[in-house]
Design a protein around this motif. Structure first.
Motif, PDB file in Angstrom:
ATOM      1  N   ALA A   1      44.389  19.016  -4.388  1.00 19.98           N
ATOM      2  CA  ALA A   1      43.243  18.937  -5.294  1.00 19.98           C
ATOM      3  C   ALA A   1      42.728  17.510  -5.390  1.00 19.98           C
ATOM      4  O   ALA A   1      43.461  16.541  -5.142  1.00 19.98           O
ATOM      5  CB  ALA A   1      43.631  19.441  -6.685  1.00 19.98           C
TER       6      ALA A   1
ATOM      7  N   ALA B   1      44.609  30.292  -3.337  1.00 21.49           N
ATOM      8  CA  ALA B   1      43.525  30.441  -4.308  1.00 21.49           C
ATOM      9  C   ALA B   1      42.793  29.117  -4.496  1.00 21.49           C
ATOM     10  O   ALA B   1      43.388  28.036  -4.406  1.00 21.49           O
ATOM     11  CB  ALA B   1      44.067  30.941  -5.641  1.00 21.49           C
ATOM     12  N   ALA B   2      41.498  29.225  -4.761  1.00 21.98           N
ATOM     13  CA  ALA B   2      40.695  28.025  -4.982  1.00 21.98           C
ATOM     14  C   ALA B   2      40.852  27.536  -6.417  1.00 21.98           C
ATOM     15  O   ALA B   2      40.974  28.328  -7.352  1.00 21.98           O
ATOM     16  CB  ALA B   2      39.229  28.320  -4.687  1.00 21.98           C
TER      17      ALA B   2
ATOM     18  N   VAL C   1      49.309  22.232  -5.247  1.00 22.22           N
ATOM     19  CA  VAL C   1      47.881  22.372  -4.989  1.00 22.22           C
ATOM     20  C   VAL C   1      47.360  21.094  -4.348  1.00 22.22           C
ATOM     21  O   VAL C   1      47.763  19.991  -4.714  1.00 22.22           O
ATOM     22  CB  VAL C   1      47.110  22.693  -6.299  1.00 22.22           C
ATOM     23  CG1 VAL C   1      47.325  21.621  -7.349  1.00 22.22           C
ATOM     24  CG2 VAL C   1      45.628  22.887  -6.046  1.00 22.22           C
TER      25      VAL C   1
ATOM     26  N   ALA D   1      44.646  29.774 -10.406  1.00 25.61           N
ATOM     27  CA  ALA D   1      44.790  29.246  -9.048  1.00 25.61           C
ATOM     28  C   ALA D   1      46.240  29.269  -8.580  1.00 25.61           C
ATOM     29  O   ALA D   1      46.522  29.502  -7.404  1.00 25.61           O
ATOM     30  CB  ALA D   1      44.240  27.825  -8.987  1.00 25.61           C
TER      31      ALA D   1
ATOM     32  N   THR E   1      38.792  20.039  -7.897  1.00 26.99           N
ATOM     33  CA  THR E   1      38.536  21.035  -6.862  1.00 26.99           C
ATOM     34  C   THR E   1      39.650  20.962  -5.833  1.00 26.99           C
ATOM     35  O   THR E   1      40.225  19.899  -5.578  1.00 26.99           O
ATOM     36  CB  THR E   1      37.192  20.792  -6.152  1.00 26.99           C
ATOM     37  OG1 THR E   1      37.205  19.494  -5.536  1.00 26.99           O
ATOM     38  CG2 THR E   1      36.037  20.870  -7.138  1.00 26.99           C
ATOM     39  N   GLY E   2      39.966  22.103  -5.242  1.00 21.68           N
ATOM     40  CA  GLY E   2      41.012  22.113  -4.227  1.00 21.68           C
ATOM     41  C   GLY E   2      41.506  23.513  -3.963  1.00 21.68           C
ATOM     42  O   GLY E   2      40.904  24.508  -4.379  1.00 21.68           O
ATOM     43  N   THR E   3      42.654  23.593  -3.268  1.00 22.76           N
ATOM     44  CA  THR E   3      43.250  24.865  -2.890  1.00 22.76           C
ATOM     45  C   THR E   3      44.732  24.843  -3.224  1.00 22.76           C
ATOM     46  O   THR E   3      45.449  23.911  -2.830  1.00 22.76           O
ATOM     47  CB  THR E   3      43.078  25.141  -1.381  1.00 22.76           C
ATOM     48  OG1 THR E   3      41.687  25.065  -1.050  1.00 22.76           O
ATOM     49  CG2 THR E   3      43.621  26.508  -1.021  1.00 22.76           C
TER      50      THR E   3
ATOM     51  N   ASP F   1      38.895  25.306  -9.246  1.00 23.68           N
ATOM     52  CA  ASP F   1      37.625  24.687  -9.650  1.00 23.68           C
ATOM     53  C   ASP F   1      37.627  24.650 -11.173  1.00 23.68           C
ATOM     54  O   ASP F   1      37.411  25.657 -11.829  1.00 23.68           O
ATOM     55  CB  ASP F   1      36.439  25.495  -9.129  1.00 23.68           C
ATOM     56  CG  ASP F   1      35.102  24.825  -9.426  1.00 23.68           C
ATOM     57  OD1 ASP F   1      35.096  23.736 -10.040  1.00 23.68           O
ATOM     58  OD2 ASP F   1      34.053  25.391  -9.046  1.00 23.68           O
TER      59      ASP F   1
END
Length: 397
Positions: free
Chosen positions: A69, A98-99, A67, A130, A91-93, A101
């Protein structure tokens, strides 16, 4: 340390993590650094990390591979004992698209002008959501979960389940799914066709020419991450092998708690014949399972073991008739899935970590583990059932 100095160090730490600044982390982390991550995080990330290198490689490094992030602090407060309370958000991807948070709370400790400790609390469910990728189709590996039992089956029977880039990537994908699936209570690993796996796909090696070093690095990275994640699952693992288990494919045998082999199975490293040094965790697992001298035989003499030898050397737990392999291994996985999953997770960690712990450290770890297990509903129910002379029913919680 006053609040301003503590906040400055914390801010520098978050900046170094966001930018991947290895030198900055070396400067900021105390040699005696100790970290603790939230239990239940996917990828087996929850737990304790001793030393800056362990935190950097085994925690932050593994997160970075899954991820993109950032830890964004929003609130600082100096506690009475000198530690710094930090509240913020991750926060990140994820690589799944998928996001992420998720809120976090960090408690940072300091010594000699450096960060000496970090205790993390975060929403492990958000991380699992995520990193899960249930919709992706798998081409070379089959994976299902039924009533708590996961089945991971290598499915390239036409090439004897040889491991190529796609297999490595999909094993990593399945390992992520296993780590994120709270319903998983046991995992069975097997292979389709006549052979469990011959290890790396040599036909691919021959087709990349001078790019072989880079190709092997690309392939072993996700495969090794998959092995690491599987070895750290809370759910116990059963592996059923037949035909042959060779090369890096032996790693899928090593991660098992119970290993079943059909009577006709052959075991070999095979790396030296290709002028290669090996992968799949062989250099770490083999000396611990069979001893350094026998490990050297497998490498240097290219010794091939039959199933009886493999059992005598400690590579497998059970040797069974070929036509009984699937049944016996499935029955073992089913029994484990019906057991105290949380306690099994503690047992897996204790057995794995004992190889690098002193007796004193291991005794402390046992006390901590049994206290965590004792807090589960399964432990309370089992104790009550024992006193009532009844058979306990475990629910994995």
């Amino acid at each position: 340390m006053d609040r301003a100095a503590a906040e400055k160090l914390a801010t520098e730490l978050y900046r170094a993590l966001a930018s991947g600044d290895r030198d900055g982390l070396d400067r900021l982390l105390h040699p005696g650094f100790a970290g603790h991550a939230t239990e239940g995080l996917p990828l087996g990330l929850g737990g304790d990390y001793q030393g800056p290198d362990a935190m950097r490689r085994q925690f932050w490094g593994r997160i970075a591979r899954s991820v993109v992030a950032r830890a964004e602090p929003a609130e600082f407060a100096l506690l009475d004992d000198g530690r710094l309370f930090v509240r913020g958000r991750y926060t990140g991807t994820a690589r799944t698209g998928a996001a992420l948070d998720a809120e976090f709370v960090h408690v940072l400790s300091f010594a000699d002008g450096q960060v000496s400790g970090l205790v993390q609390l975060t929403d492990s469910g958000r991380w699992s959501e995520a990193l899960a990728e249930p919709g992706r189709d798998l081409e070379t590996v089959d994976f299902t979960v039924t009533d708590g039992v996961g089945v991971l089956r290598l499915n390239r029977p036409d090439v004897r389940n040889a491991i190529d880039q796609t297999v490595a990537d999909e094993l990593y994908e399945v390992a992520l799914r296993c780590a994120a699936d709270q319903s998983l209570r046991a995992l069975l690993i097997s292979g389709s066709g006549s052979t469990f796996t011959v290890g790396g796909d040599v036909s691919v090696f021959g087709g990349v020419g001078a790019d072989l070093p880079a190709a092997l690095r690309r392939m072993t990275t996700p495969y090794h991450d998959a092995l690491r994640i599987l070895s750290e699952l809370d759910a116990p693992i059963v592996t059923a092998v037949h035909g042959a288990v060779a090369g890096g494919g032996l790693g899928l045998l090593y991660v098992a708690d119970l290993a079943f082999a059909a009577e006709n199975t052959k075991f070999a490293t095979g790396f030296a014949a290709l002028g290669l040094s090996g992968d799949g965790g062989n250099s770490w697992f083999l000396p611990r399972l069979v001893g350094p001298r026998r490990a050297a035989q497998l490498y240097f003499e290219q010794r091939v073991l039959d199933a009886a030898d493999a059992a005598e050397w400690g590579l497998v737990s059970h040797v069974v008739a070929g036509d009984a392999l699937e049944h016996e291994a499935w029955a073992a996985a089913r029994r484990l899935a019906d057991g105290p999953t949380r306690a099994y997770g503690e047992i897996r960690r204790l057995l794995r970590d004992s190889w690098s712990a002193t007796l004193s450290q291991q005794l402390v770890a046992e006390t901590d583990a049994i206290a965590r297990a004792a807090a589960t509903a399964d432990a309370h129910g089992a104790v009550a059932a024992f006193l009532e002379k009844k058979t306990p029913t475990f629910e994995g919680r």
